[in-house]
Design a protein around this motif. Structure first.
Motif, PDB file in Angstrom:
ATOM      1  N   GLU A   1       3.548   0.499 -14.877  1.00  0.00           N
ATOM      2  CA  GLU A   1       3.674   1.371 -15.744  1.00  0.00           C
ATOM      3  C   GLU A   1       3.542   0.655 -17.410  1.00  0.00           C
ATOM      4  N   THR A   2       5.371   0.091 -17.233  1.00  0.00           N
ATOM      5  CA  THR A   2       5.891   0.234 -18.395  1.00  0.00           C
ATOM      6  C   THR A   2       6.154  -1.326 -18.275  1.00  0.00           C
ATOM      7  N   LEU A   3       5.717  -2.370 -18.162  1.00  0.00           N
ATOM      8  CA  LEU A   3       5.855  -3.691 -17.862  1.00  0.00           C
ATOM      9  C   LEU A   3       4.217  -4.284 -17.767  1.00  0.00           C
ATOM     10  N   THR A   4       3.873  -4.897 -19.296  1.00  0.00           N
ATOM     11  CA  THR A   4       2.706  -6.052 -20.042  1.00  0.00           C
ATOM     12  C   THR A   4       3.495  -7.099 -20.105  1.00  0.00           C
ATOM     13  N   TRP A   5       2.562  -7.616 -19.694  1.00  0.00           N
ATOM     14  CA  TRP A   5       2.589  -9.498 -19.368  1.00  0.00           C
ATOM     15  C   TRP A   5       0.926  -9.752 -20.577  1.00  0.00           C
ATOM     16  N   THR A   6       1.328 -10.181 -21.704  1.00  0.00           N
ATOM     17  CA  THR A   6       0.545 -10.965 -22.456  1.00  0.00           C
ATOM     18  C   THR A   6       0.254 -12.087 -22.598  1.00  0.00           C
ATOM     19  N   ASN A   7      -0.750 -12.892 -22.723  1.00  0.00           N
ATOM     20  CA  ASN A   7      -1.220 -14.428 -22.801  1.00  0.00           C
ATOM     21  C   ASN A   7      -2.314 -14.277 -24.019  1.00  0.00           C
TER      22      ASN A   7
ATOM     23  N   TRP B   1      -1.985  -8.536 -18.581  1.00  0.00           N
ATOM     24  CA  TRP B   1      -1.556  -7.823 -17.418  1.00  0.00           C
ATOM     25  C   TRP B   1      -0.772  -6.729 -17.582  1.00  0.00           C
ATOM     26  N   PHE B   2      -0.847  -5.758 -17.152  1.00  0.00           N
ATOM     27  CA  PHE B   2      -0.052  -4.970 -16.748  1.00  0.00           C
ATOM     28  C   PHE B   2       0.423  -4.459 -15.308  1.00  0.00           C
ATOM     29  N   LEU B   3       1.606  -4.353 -14.984  1.00  0.00           N
ATOM     30  CA  LEU B   3       1.710  -5.229 -13.928  1.00  0.00           C
ATOM     31  C   LEU B   3       2.333  -3.757 -13.527  1.00  0.00           C
TER      32      LEU B   3
ATOM     33  N   GLU C   1      -5.452  -2.631 -14.686  1.00  0.00           N
ATOM     34  CA  GLU C   1      -4.461  -3.837 -14.117  1.00  0.00           C
ATOM     35  C   GLU C   1      -3.997  -4.341 -15.035  1.00  0.00           C
ATOM     36  N   PHE C   2      -5.360  -4.716 -15.635  1.00  0.00           N
ATOM     37  CA  PHE C   2      -5.871  -5.618 -16.625  1.00  0.00           C
ATOM     38  C   PHE C   2      -6.716  -5.415 -18.064  1.00  0.00           C
ATOM     39  N   ASN C   3      -6.214  -6.317 -18.976  1.00  0.00           N
ATOM     40  CA  ASN C   3      -7.518  -6.497 -19.983  1.00  0.00           C
ATOM     41  C   ASN C   3      -7.574  -7.755 -20.351  1.00  0.00           C
ATOM     42  N   LEU C   4      -8.957  -8.453 -20.766  1.00  0.00           N
ATOM     43  CA  LEU C   4      -9.314  -9.446 -20.962  1.00  0.00           C
ATOM     44  C   LEU C   4     -10.581 -10.059 -22.496  1.00  0.00           C
ATOM     45  N   PHE C   5      -9.856 -10.548 -23.345  1.00  0.00           N
ATOM     46  CA  PHE C   5     -10.342 -10.146 -24.859  1.00  0.00           C
ATOM     47  C   PHE C   5     -10.234 -11.561 -25.139  1.00  0.00           C
TER      48      PHE C   5
ATOM     49  N   ASN D   1     -28.800 -16.285 -15.642  1.00  0.00           N
ATOM     50  CA  ASN D   1     -28.462 -16.056 -15.041  1.00  0.00           C
ATOM     51  C   ASN D   1     -27.030 -15.852 -15.046  1.00  0.00           C
ATOM     52  N   ILE D   2     -26.368 -16.574 -14.641  1.00  0.00           N
ATOM     53  CA  ILE D   2     -24.823 -16.140 -15.492  1.00  0.00           C
ATOM     54  C   ILE D   2     -23.909 -15.681 -15.671  1.00  0.00           C
ATOM     55  N   LYS D   3     -25.315 -15.182 -16.849  1.00  0.00           N
ATOM     56  CA  LYS D   3     -23.714 -14.489 -17.761  1.00  0.00           C
ATOM     57  C   LYS D   3     -24.887 -12.625 -17.048  1.00  0.00           C
ATOM     58  N   LEU D   4     -25.753 -12.817 -16.770  1.00  0.00           N
ATOM     59  CA  LEU D   4     -25.993 -11.556 -16.137  1.00  0.00           C
ATOM     60  C   LEU D   4     -25.133 -11.462 -14.769  1.00  0.00           C
ATOM     61  N   ILE D   5     -24.442 -12.323 -14.252  1.00  0.00           N
ATOM     62  CA  ILE D   5     -23.937 -11.869 -12.572  1.00  0.00           C
ATOM     63  C   ILE D   5     -22.159 -11.783 -13.153  1.00  0.00           C
ATOM     64  N   VAL D   6     -21.681 -12.715 -14.384  1.00  0.00           N
ATOM     65  CA  VAL D   6     -20.424 -12.042 -14.969  1.00  0.00           C
ATOM     66  C   VAL D   6     -20.392 -10.648 -14.846  1.00  0.00           C
ATOM     67  N   ALA D   7     -21.245 -10.407 -16.358  1.00  0.00           N
ATOM     68  CA  ALA D   7     -21.279  -9.299 -16.848  1.00  0.00           C
ATOM     69  C   ALA D   7     -22.141  -7.465 -15.726  1.00  0.00           C
ATOM     70  N   THR D   8     -21.765  -8.111 -14.446  1.00  0.00           N
ATOM     71  CA  THR D   8     -22.294  -7.204 -13.448  1.00  0.00           C
ATOM     72  C   THR D   8     -20.871  -6.927 -12.328  1.00  0.00           C
ATOM     73  N   ALA D   9     -20.368  -8.418 -12.807  1.00  0.00           N
ATOM     74  CA  ALA D   9     -19.434  -8.323 -11.615  1.00  0.00           C
ATOM     75  C   ALA D   9     -18.122  -7.561 -12.452  1.00  0.00           C
ATOM     76  N   LEU D  10     -17.926  -8.451 -14.017  1.00  0.00           N
ATOM     77  CA  LEU D  10     -17.066  -7.162 -14.435  1.00  0.00           C
ATOM     78  C   LEU D  10     -16.987  -5.834 -14.564  1.00  0.00           C
ATOM     79  N   PHE D  11     -18.097  -5.548 -14.594  1.00  0.00           N
ATOM     80  CA  PHE D  11     -18.920  -4.081 -14.552  1.00  0.00           C
ATOM     81  C   PHE D  11     -18.731  -3.322 -13.596  1.00  0.00           C
ATOM     82  N   PHE D  12     -18.687  -3.844 -12.457  1.00  0.00           N
ATOM     83  CA  PHE D  12     -18.130  -2.901 -11.085  1.00  0.00           C
ATOM     84  C   PHE D  12     -16.452  -3.146 -10.515  1.00  0.00           C
ATOM     85  N   LEU D  13     -16.167  -3.969 -12.016  1.00  0.00           N
ATOM     86  CA  LEU D  13     -14.719  -3.821 -11.411  1.00  0.00           C
ATOM     87  C   LEU D  13     -13.930  -2.976 -11.955  1.00  0.00           C
TER      88      LEU D  13
END
Length: 818
Positions: free
Chosen positions: A324-330, A320-322, A264-268, A3-15
């Protein structure tokens, strides 16, 4: 949990949907549709991006991506739009000032491969994508069957110009003085060799081979630089890959990558666990000599190794695409491993007539564990002018390795049993800061400048206890501190068909090598300039010729410096040299590339001149074990080493179903130097290490598509014999096989590979020390391996073309302008 995986996947999908612009309330929705295909093949291009920007209101932007059929549908508001259709590595197609007042079908849109750039010749193949640039070659690790279920070491051993010996030592064009970078930063592992065996192959995106680095790069690595780029998410939406493997000898693992990209962001993240056994073996047959070189006696040593390693490798990061010209990666990377190594050594002793005397058995049971954690951050600022950018990188890392070994020693002619306990505790901390600035000047020129600070501390606590009694001659705490500050600048320009890149790097080094138990403190301070120059001339649209020069440095580290770190054999002992000086290399390279319709030929001639080169020497230390002299191996600085050679790489596709890749390297190595030591009788012994040797290396890879779309890949390699100052390394042939089949409508792949089919991948050497020993030995780190792997992809195409990422550190730097 489900259920947790489903909730997370659904939230990411709508985002992902919320991240795209939509028509404002009250505005009518109009649909813009069409289809995107590849011009040369008429195949649909899934994941192409369509962007519509309102001419009168630039803040009003709409977009979408194509489906598996290459089709798209985007909801927009009425207005005039500039439309751009893009697919990574293809030339974009632009439609300017298009009036959208009703539902509009743009029809079929053709995209073609990107045009050749000044600094880049791209050779596309299913196995890998090879990008040949002005100062490096980039191998994108694609559908390479040989590395399924393997490690980074396996990947490197399949890269042209690179070879990995049976002990895991990496060499570039036959030179082991190679700097290994991961994501543009030095590996924070204490043992780079061990780290390469722990990182799964599936976590690697590409490998940069830099045979003659420019001033932009760290000056360390007399033989060049290998930069290993880890995978990071790039595709829009939620996508990922899951890989599971099993094999014999035991080789089990599971790993996966997951990525979610929005506006605005990329998670990996990449996660992996492996459990593997690596049985190995070796033997050394030694004939001990009298002063007149007649036979005194014999000792035959045989070893069986059983190594077990359990490791976890994980990373998590975000872009984090702050704006169009500035990106912050962690990014946070964490690796942990534990294992044991049982080294069973039998030493059979014979008299001068080869009559058996007795057998000694030494069993070394070693348990170890290590963990490594690293945090890195990156800011990338792009300015209005194309190519104008500023990047700031910082990373902190901590690594610890602990090894405890119990050594039992017994003979069959005595009831006595001796025991040795060894303790090796290593801790390493590294802090790194880097700034790079790239400024295009006019159309065909570019200026670069930057700073790099690298601060390293490594502490090794080593001790030996024999039958409960500490041995002070094998007990020490070695503290190694390295502070390197560097500044560089380089300028590139183009006149007609001639491209030039000039650079200068200055490095200030402050090195402390302290033996705390013996109160032996050594400090070495030096600063040096490292110039570089690159010239490339475009003969025509399909061929280029290039000439380059750089100055390099090789600093001694770790095992080379530590005089107390090994006691697995009581008669063959390795001792480090804490007084080693760095070696300096002047490197020249002349290259040529030519492309035909089905064939690409890339060749180069090179010459390296190294001063104070490291050389491992063997000598008796005056001690005896049951009448057998103890032989010490230690590194020293020799006066000069000259290395020259040529290599070529061929990529040939005679048919659509058959692809051939080959690499050949021939080199000449000359060493000039003398070594002297004082023996047990206080006599000074001189040894002349002048040596001239040639060797060669060849590799050929064939990939055939069989009926029913089964891929069959064969890899064969041969390391030629090479003469050394104290003997010879003999030639070795090895072959690997792999098969794969796509299943589930190409969403998954099943692969079977056999590494070292003939069990022949060994180090075979002959050593001759006049008046001391004449020996022959073979060493096999890992026996033949069979691995079965299963790969499943969701929302990721099998042979997806991906744009090189403006990643951290030096992985893409400021490439020369086109």
């Amino acid at each position: 949990m489900k259920n947790i995986k489903l909730i997370v996947a659904t939230a990411l999908f709508f985002l992902s949907f919320l991240s795209y612009a939509q028509p404002n309330a009250g505005q009518s929705k109009l649909k813009v549709t069409g289809k995107v295909i590849e011009k040369s093949t008429n195949l649909p291009l899934e994941y192409s991006t369509i962007t519509l920007k309102n001419v009168n209101n630039p803040n009003q932007v709409f977009g979408g991506i194509t489906d598996a059929k290459g089709e798209f549908s985007v909801d927009v508001a009425s207005g005039n739009y500039n439309i751009i259709i893009e697919f990574i590595s293809f030339q974009p197609n632009e439609i300017n000032n298009k009036s959208i007042t009703q539902n509009t079908n743009l029809g079929t849109i053709l995209l073609e491969d990107g045009a050749k750039q000044l600094n880049e010749v791209v050779v596309r193949a299913e196995k890998t994508t090879v990008e040949i640039r002005l100062d490096k070659k980039v191998y994108n690790v694609g559908n390479d069957l040989m590395v399924k279920g393997g490690t980074v070491s396996d990947i490197l051993d399949n890269i042209p110009s690179v070879s990995v010996d049976v002990e895991g030592n990496v060499s570039l064009r036959g030179n082991e003085n190679v700097k290994i970078l991961i994501d543009g930063r030095p590996s924070n592992a204490i043992s780079v060799t061990d780290a390469l065996r722990l990182i799964p192959a599936d976590a690697i995106d590409k490998v940069e081979v830099i045979t003659n680095p420019s001033a932009r790069y760290d000056a360390e690595g007399g033989g060049g630089i290998l930069n290993i780029i880890l995978k990071k998410g790039k595709n829009n939406g939620l996508n990922g890959t899951l890989i599971a493997n099993t094999g014999y000898p035991e080789n089990h693992g599971i790993s996966g990558t997951l990525n979610f990209k929005a506006k605005e962001f990329n998670l990996f993240t990449t996660q992996g666990y492996s459990y593997r056994k690596s049985p190995g073996n070796s033997f050394t047959n030694s004939r001990y000599l009298n002063d007149d070189n007649s036979t005194r006696d014999y000792m035959y040593e045989n070893r069986e190794n059983e190594r077990l390693n359990k490791s976890y490798n994980g990373s998590f990061g975000f872009d984090w695409f702050l704006n169009e010209t500035l990106t912050w990666t962690n990014i946070v990377n964490y690796r942990k491993s534990s294992g044991n190594n049982v080294d069973d050594v039998f030493q059979d002793y014979y008299d001068g007539n080869f009559v058996y005397d007795y057998t000694r058995n030494r069993v070394n049971e070693e348990d170890g564990n290590s963990q490594n954690i690293e945090f890195s951050t990156n800011f990338t600022k792009k300015f209005k002018k194309e190519g104008h950018k500023l990047t700031i990188d910082a990373s902190v890392s901590s690594n610890s390795d602990k090894n405890i070994a119990l050594i039992t020693d017994s003979t069959n002619n005595s009831a006595n049993v001796f025991t040795d306990n060894t303790f090796n505790d290593q801790k390493q901390n590294r802090n790194l800061f880097q700034l790079d600035y790239v400024l295009p000047i006019a159309k065909n020129s570019q200026f670069e400048a930057g700073y790099r600070g690298d601060f390293l501390t490594n502490t090794t606590d080593y001790s030996v206890i024999t039958n409960g009694i500490p041995l002070p001659q094998f007990t020490n705490i070695l503290e190694y501190k390295e502070k390197v500050n560097a500044f560089y600048t380089q300028f590139g320009t183009k006149f007609n068909k001639l491209s030039m890149l000039y650079g200068l790097r200055w490095e200030d080094s402050n090195i402390d090598v302290n033996q705390l138990v013996t109160n032996d403190f050594n400090n070495k301070k030096y600063n040096n300039f490292f110039p570089s120059a690159f010239f490339t001339y475009e003969l025509n649209e399909t061929s280029d010729i290039s000439l380059s020069y750089s100055r390099r440095i090789q600093r001694p580290r770790g095992r080379q410096l530590n005089p107390f770190n090994n006691l697995s054999s009581n008669v063959n002992i390795f001792i480090g040299n804490p007084d080693l000086d760095p070696a300096f290399t002047n490197a020249f390279d002349l290259g040529f590339i030519k492309k035909w319709n089905k064939l690409t030929f890339n060749t180069s001639m090179y010459f390296n001149a190294t001063s104070d080169a490291f050389q491992f020497v063997r000598r008796p230390n005056g001690d005896f074990q049951d009448g057998v002299p103890v032989i010490i191996s230690t590194p020293i600085n020799l006066a000069k080493e000259y290395r020259s050679g040529f290599e070529f790489t061929l990529n040939y596709s005679p048919y659509k179903w058959w692809k051939l890749n080959s690499n050949f390297n021939f080199f000449y190595n000359e060493t000039d130097g003398d070594f002297s030591y004082t023996d047990i009788d206080n006599n000074v012994i001189f040894q002349n290490f002048d040596n001239k040797a040639t060797s060669w290396f060849a590799r050929i890879t064939s990939k055939v598509t069989l009926p029913y779309k089964v891929d069959w890949q064969t890899n064969m390699s041969y390391n030629g014999a090479q003469k050394t100052a104290q003997g010879k390394n003999l030639g070795v042939f090895a072959m690997n096989l792999a098969f794969s089949k796509d299943v589930f409508k190409e969403k998954a792949t099943v692969s079977l590979n056999v590494s070292d089919v003939f069990n022949s991948r060994k180090r075979i050497s002959e050593t001759y020390l006049p008046g001391n020993v004449d020996s022959y030995g073979e060493f096999q780190w890992r026996e033949r391996q069979i691995t079965l792997s299963f790969t499943y992809r969701f929302n990721v195409k099998k042979n997806e073309r991906e744009k090189p990422r403006n990643g951290n550190g030096q992985d893409d730097g400021g490439d020369f302008p086109g």
